[in-house]
Scaffold this motif. Structure first.
Motif, PDB file in Angstrom:
ATOM      1  N   ASN A 379       0.829  -1.216   0.000  1.00 36.56           N
ATOM      2  CA  ASN A 379       0.000   0.000   0.000  1.00 36.56           C
ATOM      3  C   ASN A 379       0.858   1.260   0.000  1.00 36.56           C
ATOM      4  OD1 ASN A 379      -2.317  -1.507  -0.007  1.00 36.56           O
ATOM      5  ND2 ASN A 379      -2.782  -1.231   2.159  1.00 36.56           N
ATOM      6  N   ARG A 382       2.336   1.642  -3.350  1.00 35.51           N
ATOM      7  CA  ARG A 382       1.272   2.055  -4.275  1.00 35.51           C
ATOM      8  C   ARG A 382       1.002   3.557  -4.172  1.00 35.51           C
ATOM      9  NH1 ARG A 382      -0.708   0.298  -8.961  1.00 35.51           N
ATOM     10  NH2 ARG A 382      -2.956   0.203  -9.054  1.00 35.51           N
ATOM     11  N   GLU A 414      -9.264   7.015  -8.495  1.00 34.04           N
ATOM     12  CA  GLU A 414      -8.495   5.773  -8.393  1.00 34.04           C
ATOM     13  C   GLU A 414      -8.010   5.520  -6.967  1.00 34.04           C
ATOM     14  OE1 GLU A 414      -6.670   5.809 -12.955  1.00 34.04           O
ATOM     15  OE2 GLU A 414      -5.423   6.409 -11.263  1.00 34.04           O
ATOM     16  N   ASN A 417     -11.058   4.677  -4.684  1.00 32.85           N
ATOM     17  CA  ASN A 417     -11.582   3.330  -4.937  1.00 32.85           C
ATOM     18  C   ASN A 417     -10.643   2.261  -4.396  1.00 32.85           C
ATOM     19  OD1 ASN A 417     -13.820   4.355  -6.210  1.00 32.85           O
ATOM     20  ND2 ASN A 417     -13.016   4.114  -8.276  1.00 32.85           N
ATOM     21  N   GLU A 418      -9.349   2.458  -4.610  1.00 31.69           N
ATOM     22  CA  GLU A 418      -8.369   1.445  -4.210  1.00 31.69           C
ATOM     23  C   GLU A 418      -8.241   1.342  -2.694  1.00 31.69           C
ATOM     24  OE1 GLU A 418      -3.783   0.317  -5.366  1.00 31.69           O
ATOM     25  OE2 GLU A 418      -5.103   1.220  -6.851  1.00 31.69           O
ATOM     26  N   ARG A 458      -5.360   3.968 -14.543  1.00 31.82           N
ATOM     27  CA  ARG A 458      -6.290   3.443 -15.549  1.00 31.82           C
ATOM     28  C   ARG A 458      -5.635   3.426 -16.919  1.00 31.82           C
ATOM     29  NH1 ARG A 458      -9.500   5.464 -19.362  1.00 31.82           N
ATOM     30  NH2 ARG A 458      -8.803   7.569 -18.872  1.00 31.82           N
ATOM     31  N   GLY A 535      -4.381  -3.697  -7.993  1.00 33.73           N
ATOM     32  CA  GLY A 535      -5.077  -2.518  -8.508  1.00 33.73           C
ATOM     33  C   GLY A 535      -4.736  -2.298  -9.977  1.00 33.73           C
ATOM     34  N   CYS A 538      -1.093  -2.825 -11.999  1.00 28.83           N
ATOM     35  CA  CYS A 538      -0.210  -3.770 -11.292  1.00 28.83           C
ATOM     36  C   CYS A 538       0.115  -4.932 -12.231  1.00 28.83           C
ATOM     37  CB  CYS A 538      -0.883  -4.297 -10.024  1.00 28.83           C
ATOM     38  SG  CYS A 538      -1.021  -3.061  -8.729  1.00 28.83           S
TER      39      CYS A 538
END
Length: 566
Positions: A379, A382, A414, A417-418, A458, A535, A538
Protein backbone atom coordinates in the motif's frame (compact mmCIF):
# COMPACT_ATOMS: atom_id res chain seq x y z
CA UNK A 1 -14.61 40.78 -10.93
CA UNK A 2 -14.11 44.51 -10.54
CA UNK A 3 -16.95 46.98 -11.11
CA UNK A 4 -15.41 48.33 -14.35
CA UNK A 5 -15.43 44.85 -15.89
CA UNK A 6 -19.02 44.28 -14.72
CA UNK A 7 -20.02 47.62 -16.25
CA UNK A 8 -18.35 46.74 -19.56
CA UNK A 9 -20.21 43.39 -19.78
CA UNK A 10 -23.55 45.04 -18.92
CA UNK A 11 -22.94 47.71 -21.58
CA UNK A 12 -22.46 44.98 -24.19
CA UNK A 13 -25.57 43.11 -23.01
CA UNK A 14 -27.76 46.23 -22.95
CA UNK A 15 -26.65 47.05 -26.49
CA UNK A 16 -26.93 43.54 -27.96
CA UNK A 17 -29.56 41.46 -26.17
CA UNK A 18 -32.37 43.84 -25.23
CA UNK A 19 -35.04 42.66 -25.78
CA UNK A 20 -34.56 38.89 -26.06
CA UNK A 21 -36.57 35.82 -25.11
CA UNK A 22 -35.40 33.80 -22.13
CA UNK A 23 -34.78 30.25 -23.29
CA UNK A 24 -33.21 28.08 -20.57
CA UNK A 25 -31.05 27.92 -17.44
CA UNK A 26 -28.65 25.35 -16.06
CA UNK A 27 -26.40 25.17 -12.99
CA UNK A 28 -22.98 23.58 -13.72
CA UNK A 29 -21.64 24.26 -10.19
CA UNK A 30 -23.30 24.99 -6.82
CA UNK A 31 -22.61 28.76 -7.02
CA UNK A 32 -22.82 29.31 -10.78
CA UNK A 33 -25.73 29.53 -13.19
CA UNK A 34 -25.80 29.75 -16.98
CA UNK A 35 -28.65 31.54 -18.76
CA UNK A 36 -29.60 31.41 -22.44
CA UNK A 37 -31.40 34.22 -24.31
CA UNK A 38 -32.59 33.98 -27.91
CA UNK A 39 -32.71 37.00 -30.18
CA UNK A 40 -34.03 37.28 -33.72
CA UNK A 41 -31.08 35.47 -35.31
CA UNK A 42 -28.75 34.39 -32.50
CA UNK A 43 -28.41 32.89 -29.04
CA UNK A 44 -26.54 34.55 -26.15
CA UNK A 45 -25.30 32.60 -23.15
CA UNK A 46 -24.45 34.29 -19.85
CA UNK A 47 -22.64 32.83 -16.88
CA UNK A 48 -23.23 34.39 -13.47
CA UNK A 49 -21.37 33.19 -10.39
CA UNK A 50 -21.95 34.14 -6.76
CA UNK A 51 -18.95 32.12 -5.61
CA UNK A 52 -17.27 34.14 -2.83
CA UNK A 53 -13.81 33.76 -4.40
CA UNK A 54 -14.75 34.69 -7.95
CA UNK A 55 -18.15 36.41 -8.35
CA UNK A 56 -18.62 37.37 -12.00
CA UNK A 57 -20.97 37.93 -14.94
CA UNK A 58 -19.72 36.88 -18.37
CA UNK A 59 -20.97 36.33 -21.90
CA UNK A 60 -19.83 32.81 -22.79
CA UNK A 61 -19.87 30.44 -25.73
CA UNK A 62 -22.58 27.78 -25.72
CA UNK A 63 -21.67 25.46 -22.82
CA UNK A 64 -22.06 21.70 -22.64
CA UNK A 65 -25.54 20.56 -21.70
CA UNK A 66 -25.93 19.52 -18.07
CA UNK A 67 -27.68 16.20 -17.52
CA UNK A 68 -28.98 16.53 -13.96
CA UNK A 69 -30.87 19.61 -12.84
CA UNK A 70 -30.64 21.77 -9.72
CA UNK A 71 -33.73 23.10 -7.96
CA UNK A 72 -32.69 26.71 -8.64
CA UNK A 73 -32.22 26.20 -12.38
CA UNK A 74 -35.56 24.38 -12.59
CA UNK A 75 -37.39 27.22 -10.83
CA UNK A 76 -35.82 29.87 -13.04
CA UNK A 77 -36.32 27.88 -16.24
CA UNK A 78 -40.00 27.12 -15.65
CA UNK A 79 -40.77 30.50 -14.04
CA UNK A 80 -39.27 32.56 -16.88
CA UNK A 81 -40.41 30.29 -19.72
CA UNK A 82 -41.48 32.29 -22.82
CA UNK A 83 -40.74 35.58 -21.02
CA UNK A 84 -38.72 38.45 -22.50
CA UNK A 85 -35.72 40.18 -20.91
CA UNK A 86 -36.63 43.86 -21.27
CA UNK A 87 -34.34 45.72 -18.86
CA UNK A 88 -30.85 45.54 -17.32
CA UNK A 89 -30.15 48.01 -14.52
CA UNK A 90 -27.05 48.71 -12.44
CA UNK A 91 -26.39 51.94 -10.54
CA UNK A 92 -22.92 53.35 -11.30
CA UNK A 93 -20.51 51.82 -8.75
CA UNK A 94 -23.01 49.50 -7.06
CA UNK A 95 -22.50 45.75 -7.56
CA UNK A 96 -26.22 44.96 -7.77
CA UNK A 97 -27.51 43.97 -11.24
CA UNK A 98 -31.26 43.76 -11.96
CA UNK A 99 -32.70 41.88 -14.93
CA UNK A 100 -36.37 42.65 -15.59
CA UNK A 101 -38.68 40.18 -17.39
CA UNK A 102 -42.11 40.68 -18.92
CA UNK A 103 -44.50 38.55 -21.00
CA UNK A 104 -43.53 40.60 -24.03
CA UNK A 105 -41.65 43.86 -24.76
CA UNK A 106 -43.74 46.86 -23.69
CA UNK A 107 -45.51 45.04 -20.85
CA UNK A 108 -44.86 45.72 -17.18
CA UNK A 109 -42.08 43.78 -15.47
CA UNK A 110 -43.48 40.69 -13.72
CA UNK A 111 -40.29 38.81 -12.73
CA UNK A 112 -36.77 39.83 -11.68
CA UNK A 113 -33.37 38.20 -11.51
CA UNK A 114 -31.06 40.11 -9.19
CA UNK A 115 -27.33 39.41 -8.95
CA UNK A 116 -25.31 40.80 -6.05
CA UNK A 117 -21.63 40.38 -6.93
CA UNK A 118 -20.01 41.50 -3.68
CA UNK A 119 -17.23 39.09 -2.72
CA UNK A 120 -18.21 36.61 -0.01
CA UNK A 121 -21.65 38.31 0.27
CA UNK A 122 -22.51 37.56 -3.39
CA UNK A 123 -25.90 36.02 -4.12
CA UNK A 124 -28.63 35.52 -6.75
CA UNK A 125 -32.35 36.23 -6.30
CA UNK A 126 -35.38 35.24 -8.36
CA UNK A 127 -38.30 37.58 -7.50
CA UNK A 128 -41.92 38.15 -8.49
CA UNK A 129 -43.34 41.57 -9.44
CA UNK A 130 -43.77 42.47 -5.72
CA UNK A 131 -40.11 41.66 -4.98
CA UNK A 132 -41.08 38.51 -3.08
CA UNK A 133 -38.23 35.96 -3.17
CA UNK A 134 -39.24 32.87 -5.17
CA UNK A 135 -35.74 31.32 -5.14
CA UNK A 136 -32.32 32.33 -3.85
CA UNK A 137 -28.75 31.14 -4.36
CA UNK A 138 -27.96 30.94 -0.64
CA UNK A 139 -30.27 31.63 2.27
CA UNK A 140 -29.05 33.77 5.18
CA UNK A 141 -30.39 33.12 8.68
CA UNK A 142 -30.73 35.73 11.45
CA UNK A 143 -27.70 34.30 13.30
CA UNK A 144 -25.57 34.74 10.14
CA UNK A 145 -26.36 38.41 9.49
CA UNK A 146 -27.63 41.20 11.71
CA UNK A 147 -28.51 43.41 8.72
CA UNK A 148 -30.91 41.22 6.73
CA UNK A 149 -32.15 37.66 6.59
CA UNK A 150 -32.68 36.02 3.21
CA UNK A 151 -35.15 33.20 2.66
CA UNK A 152 -37.75 32.15 0.11
CA UNK A 153 -41.11 33.82 0.68
CA UNK A 154 -39.65 36.97 2.27
CA UNK A 155 -39.52 40.40 0.59
CA UNK A 156 -36.21 41.33 -1.02
CA UNK A 157 -34.38 44.27 0.56
CA UNK A 158 -31.37 46.08 -0.88
CA UNK A 159 -27.89 45.35 0.55
CA UNK A 160 -26.27 47.93 2.88
CA UNK A 161 -25.59 51.32 1.31
CA UNK A 162 -21.97 51.86 0.26
CA UNK A 163 -20.79 54.81 2.39
CA UNK A 164 -17.54 55.37 0.51
CA UNK A 165 -17.10 58.46 -1.65
CA UNK A 166 -18.28 58.34 -5.29
CA UNK A 167 -15.61 59.14 -7.91
CA UNK A 168 -16.55 62.18 -10.01
CA UNK A 169 -14.91 63.94 -12.94
CA UNK A 170 -15.55 67.34 -11.30
CA UNK A 171 -13.38 66.65 -8.22
CA UNK A 172 -10.16 68.68 -8.04
CA UNK A 173 -6.71 67.21 -7.47
CA UNK A 174 -6.44 68.82 -4.04
CA UNK A 175 -9.84 67.46 -2.92
CA UNK A 176 -8.86 63.99 -4.19
CA UNK A 177 -5.50 64.16 -2.41
CA UNK A 178 -7.10 65.32 0.84
CA UNK A 179 -9.66 62.50 0.67
CA UNK A 180 -7.10 59.72 0.26
CA UNK A 181 -4.64 61.24 2.76
CA UNK A 182 -6.97 61.04 5.77
CA UNK A 183 -5.26 57.85 6.98
CA UNK A 184 -1.64 57.47 5.82
CA UNK A 185 -1.44 54.01 4.23
CA UNK A 186 -0.20 52.65 0.92
CA UNK A 187 -1.72 54.48 -2.06
CA UNK A 188 -3.47 51.26 -3.05
CA UNK A 189 -5.21 50.95 0.35
CA UNK A 190 -6.04 54.66 0.45
CA UNK A 191 -7.87 54.48 -2.88
CA UNK A 192 -9.70 51.24 -2.04
CA UNK A 193 -10.79 52.42 1.41
CA UNK A 194 -11.90 55.91 0.26
CA UNK A 195 -13.72 55.52 -3.08
CA UNK A 196 -16.46 53.32 -4.46
CA UNK A 197 -15.61 51.10 -7.42
CA UNK A 198 -11.90 50.78 -6.63
CA UNK A 199 -10.46 47.26 -6.59
CA UNK A 200 -6.88 45.93 -6.38
CA UNK A 201 -6.85 45.33 -10.16
CA UNK A 202 -7.90 48.94 -10.84
CA UNK A 203 -4.98 50.22 -8.75
CA UNK A 204 -2.62 48.07 -10.86
CA UNK A 205 -4.20 49.45 -14.02
CA UNK A 206 -3.81 53.05 -12.81
CA UNK A 207 -0.18 52.33 -11.94
CA UNK A 208 0.54 50.87 -15.40
CA UNK A 209 -1.35 53.62 -17.23
CA UNK A 210 0.40 56.47 -15.39
CA UNK A 211 3.74 57.94 -16.47
CA UNK A 212 5.31 57.81 -13.03
CA UNK A 213 8.99 57.09 -12.42
CA UNK A 214 8.07 54.58 -9.71
CA UNK A 215 6.87 51.16 -10.91
CA UNK A 216 5.66 50.11 -7.41
CA UNK A 217 3.99 53.40 -6.50
CA UNK A 218 0.74 51.78 -5.32
CA UNK A 219 2.58 49.91 -2.55
CA UNK A 220 4.23 53.06 -1.17
CA UNK A 221 2.91 55.03 1.79
CA UNK A 222 1.06 58.06 0.49
CA UNK A 223 3.21 60.40 2.64
CA UNK A 224 6.32 59.30 0.71
CA UNK A 225 4.93 59.85 -2.80
CA UNK A 226 5.83 63.07 -4.59
CA UNK A 227 3.15 65.52 -5.70
CA UNK A 228 4.24 65.05 -9.34
CA UNK A 229 3.67 61.29 -9.19
CA UNK A 230 0.31 61.73 -7.45
CA UNK A 231 -0.75 64.14 -10.23
CA UNK A 232 0.11 61.49 -12.83
CA UNK A 233 -2.02 58.95 -10.96
CA UNK A 234 -4.82 61.55 -10.72
CA UNK A 235 -4.73 62.08 -14.52
CA UNK A 236 -5.22 58.34 -15.05
CA UNK A 237 -7.94 58.39 -12.40
CA UNK A 238 -9.89 61.06 -14.32
CA UNK A 239 -9.51 59.11 -17.61
CA UNK A 240 -10.85 55.97 -15.91
CA UNK A 241 -13.89 57.84 -14.53
CA UNK A 242 -14.62 59.38 -17.94
CA UNK A 243 -14.49 56.06 -19.76
CA UNK A 244 -16.52 54.37 -17.04
CA UNK A 245 -19.26 57.00 -17.26
CA UNK A 246 -19.24 57.15 -21.06
CA UNK A 247 -19.02 53.35 -21.40
CA UNK A 248 -15.89 53.52 -23.53
CA UNK A 249 -14.52 49.98 -23.11
CA UNK A 250 -11.80 47.93 -24.77
CA UNK A 251 -10.11 44.68 -23.67
CA UNK A 252 -6.34 44.44 -23.19
CA UNK A 253 -4.27 41.73 -21.50
CA UNK A 254 -0.69 41.78 -20.22
CA UNK A 255 1.64 38.99 -19.01
CA UNK A 256 -1.23 36.44 -19.06
CA UNK A 257 -2.53 37.56 -15.66
CA UNK A 258 -3.26 41.31 -15.76
CA UNK A 259 -6.04 42.78 -17.91
CA UNK A 260 -7.93 46.01 -18.44
CA UNK A 261 -11.23 46.96 -20.07
CA UNK A 262 -10.60 50.71 -20.35
CA UNK A 263 -7.14 51.07 -21.98
CA UNK A 264 -7.18 52.02 -25.66
CA UNK A 265 -4.94 50.16 -28.14
CA UNK A 266 -3.08 53.32 -29.16
CA UNK A 267 -2.23 54.16 -25.52
CA UNK A 268 -0.44 50.98 -24.54
CA UNK A 269 1.16 47.98 -26.18
CA UNK A 270 -0.86 44.90 -25.31
CA UNK A 271 -0.08 41.31 -26.24
CA UNK A 272 -3.48 40.34 -27.63
CA UNK A 273 -6.21 42.34 -29.33
CA UNK A 274 -9.55 40.56 -29.09
CA UNK A 275 -13.11 41.66 -28.46
CA UNK A 276 -14.09 42.44 -24.87
CA UNK A 277 -16.48 39.58 -24.13
CA UNK A 278 -14.23 36.92 -25.67
CA UNK A 279 -11.23 38.35 -23.81
CA UNK A 280 -12.99 38.28 -20.44
CA UNK A 281 -14.37 34.78 -21.03
CA UNK A 282 -10.93 33.42 -21.98
CA UNK A 283 -9.26 35.19 -19.03
CA UNK A 284 -11.67 33.88 -16.40
CA UNK A 285 -11.90 30.44 -18.00
CA UNK A 286 -8.13 30.00 -17.84
CA UNK A 287 -7.63 31.36 -14.34
CA UNK A 288 -10.60 29.48 -12.86
CA UNK A 289 -9.30 26.24 -14.39
CA UNK A 290 -5.83 27.00 -13.05
CA UNK A 291 -7.28 27.53 -9.59
CA UNK A 292 -9.29 24.31 -9.81
CA UNK A 293 -6.16 22.46 -10.89
CA UNK A 294 -4.17 23.81 -7.92
CA UNK A 295 -6.96 22.83 -5.50
CA UNK A 296 -7.10 19.30 -6.96
CA UNK A 297 -3.31 18.91 -6.60
CA UNK A 298 -3.51 20.00 -2.93
CA UNK A 299 -6.44 17.65 -2.37
CA UNK A 300 -4.57 14.66 -3.83
CA UNK A 301 -1.42 15.52 -1.85
CA UNK A 302 -3.53 15.67 1.32
CA UNK A 303 -5.23 12.33 0.60
CA UNK A 304 -1.89 10.61 -0.13
CA UNK A 305 -0.22 12.13 2.95
CA UNK A 306 -3.05 11.10 5.28
CA UNK A 307 -3.36 7.58 3.83
CA UNK A 308 0.43 7.04 3.86
CA UNK A 309 0.51 8.00 7.56
CA UNK A 310 -2.28 5.48 8.28
CA UNK A 311 -0.43 2.74 6.39
CA UNK A 312 2.86 3.50 8.19
CA UNK A 313 1.08 3.52 11.54
CA UNK A 314 -0.47 0.11 10.81
CA UNK A 315 2.89 -1.16 9.58
CA UNK A 316 4.57 -0.15 12.85
CA UNK A 317 1.82 -1.89 14.84
CA UNK A 318 2.49 -5.12 12.92
CA UNK A 319 6.24 -4.78 13.49
CA UNK A 320 5.56 -4.50 17.25
CA UNK A 321 3.36 -7.62 17.11
CA UNK A 322 6.03 -9.43 15.12
CA UNK A 323 8.66 -8.56 17.68
CA UNK A 324 6.40 -9.84 20.49
CA UNK A 325 5.76 -13.05 18.58
CA UNK A 326 9.50 -13.78 18.74
CA UNK A 327 8.85 -14.79 22.39
CA UNK A 328 7.20 -18.06 21.29
CA UNK A 329 10.54 -19.85 21.87
CA UNK A 330 10.82 -18.47 25.39
CA UNK A 331 7.34 -19.80 26.30
CA UNK A 332 8.20 -23.19 24.79
CA UNK A 333 11.46 -23.39 26.75
CA UNK A 334 9.64 -22.53 29.99
CA UNK A 335 7.10 -25.30 29.34
CA UNK A 336 9.89 -27.78 28.51
CA UNK A 337 11.59 -27.02 31.85
CA UNK A 338 8.37 -27.68 33.76
CA UNK A 339 7.88 -31.11 32.14
CA UNK A 340 11.59 -31.94 32.45
CA UNK A 341 11.49 -31.85 36.28
CA UNK A 342 11.24 -35.16 38.14
CA UNK A 343 8.48 -34.05 40.45
CA UNK A 344 5.47 -32.52 38.73
CA UNK A 345 1.98 -31.90 40.03
CA UNK A 346 -1.35 -31.15 38.36
CA UNK A 347 -0.92 -27.40 38.79
CA UNK A 348 2.44 -27.50 36.93
CA UNK A 349 0.91 -29.56 34.12
CA UNK A 350 -1.86 -26.95 33.60
CA UNK A 351 0.70 -24.12 33.63
CA UNK A 352 2.96 -25.96 31.17
CA UNK A 353 0.06 -26.64 28.79
CA UNK A 354 -0.89 -22.94 28.83
CA UNK A 355 2.70 -21.99 27.98
CA UNK A 356 2.75 -24.47 25.07
CA UNK A 357 -0.58 -23.12 23.84
CA UNK A 358 0.66 -19.52 23.99
CA UNK A 359 3.88 -20.49 22.19
CA UNK A 360 1.94 -22.18 19.35
CA UNK A 361 -0.45 -19.23 19.05
CA UNK A 362 2.43 -16.76 18.76
CA UNK A 363 4.16 -18.98 16.19
CA UNK A 364 1.02 -19.22 14.06
CA UNK A 365 0.41 -15.45 14.29
CA UNK A 366 3.82 -14.75 12.72
CA UNK A 367 2.55 -15.91 9.32
CA UNK A 368 -0.55 -13.71 9.54
CA UNK A 369 1.51 -10.74 10.72
CA UNK A 370 3.93 -11.26 7.82
CA UNK A 371 0.98 -11.23 5.40
CA UNK A 372 -0.28 -7.95 6.89
CA UNK A 373 3.23 -6.46 6.74
CA UNK A 374 3.36 -7.26 3.01
CA UNK A 375 -0.08 -5.67 2.48
CA UNK A 376 0.90 -2.42 4.25
CA UNK A 377 4.27 -2.27 2.46
CA UNK A 378 2.49 -2.76 -0.89
CA UNK A 379 0.00 0.00 0.00
CA UNK A 380 2.84 2.41 0.84
CA UNK A 381 4.58 1.57 -2.47
CA UNK A 382 1.27 2.06 -4.28
CA UNK A 383 0.78 5.51 -2.75
CA UNK A 384 4.33 6.32 -3.83
CA UNK A 385 3.28 5.43 -7.40
CA UNK A 386 0.29 7.78 -7.19
CA UNK A 387 2.60 10.50 -5.87
CA UNK A 388 4.95 9.99 -8.84
CA UNK A 389 2.05 10.24 -11.31
CA UNK A 390 1.05 13.52 -9.64
CA UNK A 391 4.62 14.89 -9.83
CA UNK A 392 4.87 13.92 -13.52
CA UNK A 393 1.61 15.67 -14.27
CA UNK A 394 2.80 18.88 -12.60
CA UNK A 395 6.30 18.84 -14.11
CA UNK A 396 5.27 19.10 -17.78
CA UNK A 397 3.10 21.72 -19.43
CA UNK A 398 1.98 19.91 -22.58
CA UNK A 399 -1.73 19.34 -21.92
CA UNK A 400 -4.62 21.73 -21.91
CA UNK A 401 -5.75 22.68 -18.41
CA UNK A 402 -9.06 20.86 -18.90
CA UNK A 403 -7.12 17.65 -19.72
CA UNK A 404 -4.95 18.05 -16.61
CA UNK A 405 -8.06 18.59 -14.48
CA UNK A 406 -9.63 15.42 -15.92
CA UNK A 407 -6.45 13.44 -15.19
CA UNK A 408 -6.36 14.72 -11.60
CA UNK A 409 -10.03 13.88 -11.06
CA UNK A 410 -9.35 10.36 -12.32
CA UNK A 411 -6.35 10.00 -9.98
CA UNK A 412 -8.52 11.04 -6.99
CA UNK A 413 -11.14 8.49 -8.00
CA UNK A 414 -8.49 5.77 -8.39
CA UNK A 415 -6.99 6.42 -4.95
CA UNK A 416 -10.40 6.55 -3.26
CA UNK A 417 -11.58 3.33 -4.94
CA UNK A 418 -8.37 1.45 -4.21
CA UNK A 419 -8.12 2.48 -0.55
CA UNK A 420 -11.88 2.71 0.05
CA UNK A 421 -11.67 6.38 1.05
CA UNK A 422 -14.90 8.37 1.34
CA UNK A 423 -14.52 12.05 0.48
CA UNK A 424 -17.12 14.78 0.28
CA UNK A 425 -18.07 15.39 -3.34
CA UNK A 426 -20.15 18.04 -5.03
CA UNK A 427 -23.41 17.20 -6.77
CA UNK A 428 -22.36 15.05 -9.72
CA UNK A 429 -23.79 15.42 -13.18
CA UNK A 430 -25.29 12.12 -14.34
CA UNK A 431 -24.61 12.90 -17.97
CA UNK A 432 -21.00 13.99 -17.51
CA UNK A 433 -20.08 10.75 -15.76
CA UNK A 434 -20.65 8.88 -19.04
CA UNK A 435 -18.36 11.13 -21.09
CA UNK A 436 -15.15 9.90 -22.68
CA UNK A 437 -12.31 9.67 -20.17
CA UNK A 438 -8.83 11.12 -20.65
CA UNK A 439 -6.56 9.47 -23.22
CA UNK A 440 -2.92 8.37 -22.73
CA UNK A 441 -0.19 10.68 -24.01
CA UNK A 442 0.98 9.66 -27.47
CA UNK A 443 4.08 10.66 -29.49
CA UNK A 444 5.80 9.30 -32.57
CA UNK A 445 9.33 7.91 -32.59
CA UNK A 446 11.89 9.17 -35.16
CA UNK A 447 10.91 6.32 -37.52
CA UNK A 448 7.16 6.95 -37.10
CA UNK A 449 6.22 4.27 -34.55
CA UNK A 450 3.65 5.25 -31.93
CA UNK A 451 4.65 5.54 -28.27
CA UNK A 452 1.93 5.55 -25.59
CA UNK A 453 2.51 6.85 -22.05
CA UNK A 454 0.07 6.26 -19.17
CA UNK A 455 -0.58 9.32 -17.00
CA UNK A 456 -2.66 7.56 -14.32
CA UNK A 457 -3.33 3.96 -13.20
CA UNK A 458 -6.29 3.44 -15.55
CA UNK A 459 -4.25 4.56 -18.54
CA UNK A 460 -1.32 2.35 -17.48
CA UNK A 461 -3.73 -0.60 -17.47
CA UNK A 462 -5.23 0.32 -20.86
CA UNK A 463 -1.97 0.72 -22.79
CA UNK A 464 -0.41 -2.38 -21.21
CA UNK A 465 -3.33 -4.76 -21.82
CA UNK A 466 -6.33 -3.42 -23.75
CA UNK A 467 -4.59 -1.29 -26.41
CA UNK A 468 -1.46 -3.44 -26.79
CA UNK A 469 -0.84 -6.15 -29.39
CA UNK A 470 1.51 -9.10 -29.65
CA UNK A 471 4.83 -7.67 -30.82
CA UNK A 472 4.59 -4.40 -28.83
CA UNK A 473 7.28 -3.57 -26.25
CA UNK A 474 6.65 -2.48 -22.66
CA UNK A 475 8.97 -0.15 -20.69
CA UNK A 476 9.07 0.79 -16.99
CA UNK A 477 11.71 2.15 -14.63
CA UNK A 478 13.30 -0.68 -12.63
CA UNK A 479 12.30 -0.73 -8.93
CA UNK A 480 10.95 2.81 -9.21
CA UNK A 481 7.33 3.99 -9.46
CA UNK A 482 6.34 5.62 -12.73
CA UNK A 483 4.28 5.50 -15.91
CA UNK A 484 3.99 2.52 -18.22
CA UNK A 485 5.37 3.21 -21.70
CA UNK A 486 4.40 1.02 -24.69
CA UNK A 487 6.19 1.08 -28.06
CA UNK A 488 3.76 -0.02 -30.82
CA UNK A 489 6.34 -2.22 -32.57
CA UNK A 490 3.67 -4.71 -33.71
CA UNK A 491 3.17 -2.65 -36.88
CA UNK A 492 6.86 -2.68 -37.88
CA UNK A 493 10.15 -3.69 -36.30
CA UNK A 494 11.52 -1.11 -33.85
CA UNK A 495 14.96 0.39 -34.45
CA UNK A 496 17.55 0.88 -31.71
CA UNK A 497 16.71 4.59 -31.80
CA UNK A 498 13.00 3.84 -31.20
CA UNK A 499 13.82 1.58 -28.25
CA UNK A 500 16.16 4.19 -26.77
CA UNK A 501 13.57 6.98 -27.02
CA UNK A 502 10.99 4.72 -25.29
CA UNK A 503 13.50 4.01 -22.49
CA UNK A 504 14.29 7.73 -22.14
CA UNK A 505 10.58 8.55 -21.78
CA UNK A 506 10.06 5.73 -19.23
CA UNK A 507 12.95 7.30 -17.27
CA UNK A 508 11.44 10.79 -17.58
CA UNK A 509 8.02 9.65 -16.30
CA UNK A 510 9.43 7.86 -13.24
CA UNK A 511 10.37 8.84 -9.70
CA UNK A 512 14.05 8.46 -10.72
CA UNK A 513 13.80 11.22 -13.37
CA UNK A 514 16.32 13.43 -11.53
CA UNK A 515 19.07 10.82 -12.05
CA UNK A 516 21.46 11.05 -14.99
CA UNK A 517 20.69 7.48 -16.05
CA UNK A 518 17.84 5.18 -15.03
CA UNK A 519 17.71 1.37 -15.46
CA UNK A 520 14.61 0.49 -17.51
CA UNK A 521 12.81 -2.86 -17.75
CA UNK A 522 12.16 -3.80 -21.38
CA UNK A 523 9.55 -6.57 -21.65
CA UNK A 524 7.70 -8.06 -24.62
CA UNK A 525 3.94 -7.56 -24.22
CA UNK A 526 3.33 -11.31 -24.43
CA UNK A 527 5.50 -11.74 -21.28
CA UNK A 528 3.38 -9.23 -19.33
CA UNK A 529 0.70 -10.40 -16.90
CA UNK A 530 -1.85 -8.56 -14.78
CA UNK A 531 -1.55 -9.30 -11.06
CA UNK A 532 -4.74 -10.90 -9.78
CA UNK A 533 -6.46 -8.85 -7.08
CA UNK A 534 -3.96 -6.06 -7.77
CA UNK A 535 -5.08 -2.52 -8.51
CA UNK A 536 -5.07 -0.99 -12.02
CA UNK A 537 -1.56 -0.94 -13.51
CA UNK A 538 -0.21 -3.77 -11.29
CA UNK A 539 1.79 -6.15 -13.51
CA UNK A 540 4.26 -9.02 -13.33
CA UNK A 541 6.59 -10.19 -16.10
CA UNK A 542 9.24 -12.72 -17.17
CA UNK A 543 12.29 -12.54 -19.46
CA UNK A 544 13.16 -8.90 -18.80
CA UNK A 545 15.96 -7.01 -20.53
CA UNK A 546 17.59 -4.04 -18.77
CA UNK A 547 18.52 -0.95 -20.78
CA UNK A 548 19.49 2.55 -19.65
CA UNK A 549 17.22 5.57 -20.08
CA UNK A 550 18.23 9.23 -20.02
CA UNK A 551 15.48 11.48 -18.52
CA UNK A 552 17.04 14.71 -19.88
CA UNK A 553 17.07 13.33 -23.41
CA UNK A 554 13.47 12.20 -22.93
CA UNK A 555 12.40 15.69 -21.81
CA UNK A 556 14.08 17.29 -24.83
CA UNK A 557 12.26 14.84 -27.11
CA UNK A 558 8.88 15.58 -25.53
CA UNK A 559 9.41 19.34 -25.86
CA UNK A 560 10.22 19.02 -29.55
CA UNK A 561 7.41 16.62 -30.39
CA UNK A 562 4.49 17.90 -28.28
CA UNK A 563 3.13 21.42 -28.55
CA UNK A 564 2.89 23.28 -25.25
CA UNK A 565 -0.70 24.36 -24.59
CA UNK A 566 -2.23 26.52 -21.85
Amino acid sequence: MDITSIRSVLHYLSTNILPTKFETAQQPEPNTIQLCFRGVDSQTWLEVSWNGDSPRILKINKPEKIGSESTLSKQIRYGLKYMALISINQDDFERVIKFGFAKKPGDEISKYLIFELMGKHSNIFYLDNKHKIIAVGKQIKSNQSSFRTISTGSIYSDPPVNLKKRPTEEESFQSWKDSISTVPESLKCCLINTYQGVSPILTKQLEKFSNTNDSEIMEKNINFISNENLKEIFKSWKIWISRFKNKNFNFSIFNNYFYSVWFLDKEINCENKIDLCTGLENYYDRHLKQRKLELLVKKIEGIIFKQANNEKKNLNIQYDLLSKSENYKIYKEKADKIFATNEINKKDIIRGQKLYKKSKKLKRSRELIQERLNIYKTNIDRLDEFNTLLENLNSLNHEKLIVKIKLLEEIIEEICNEFKINIKRQREDKKSSSKIQSAPMQVNTPTGLKLQIGRNMRQNDLISFKFSKKGDLWFHAQESPGSHVVLKSSSQEASEQDVQIAADLAALFSKAKRNIKVPINLVKIKELQKIKKGGPGCVSFKNVEIIWGNPTRGEDYIKKNLKTVI
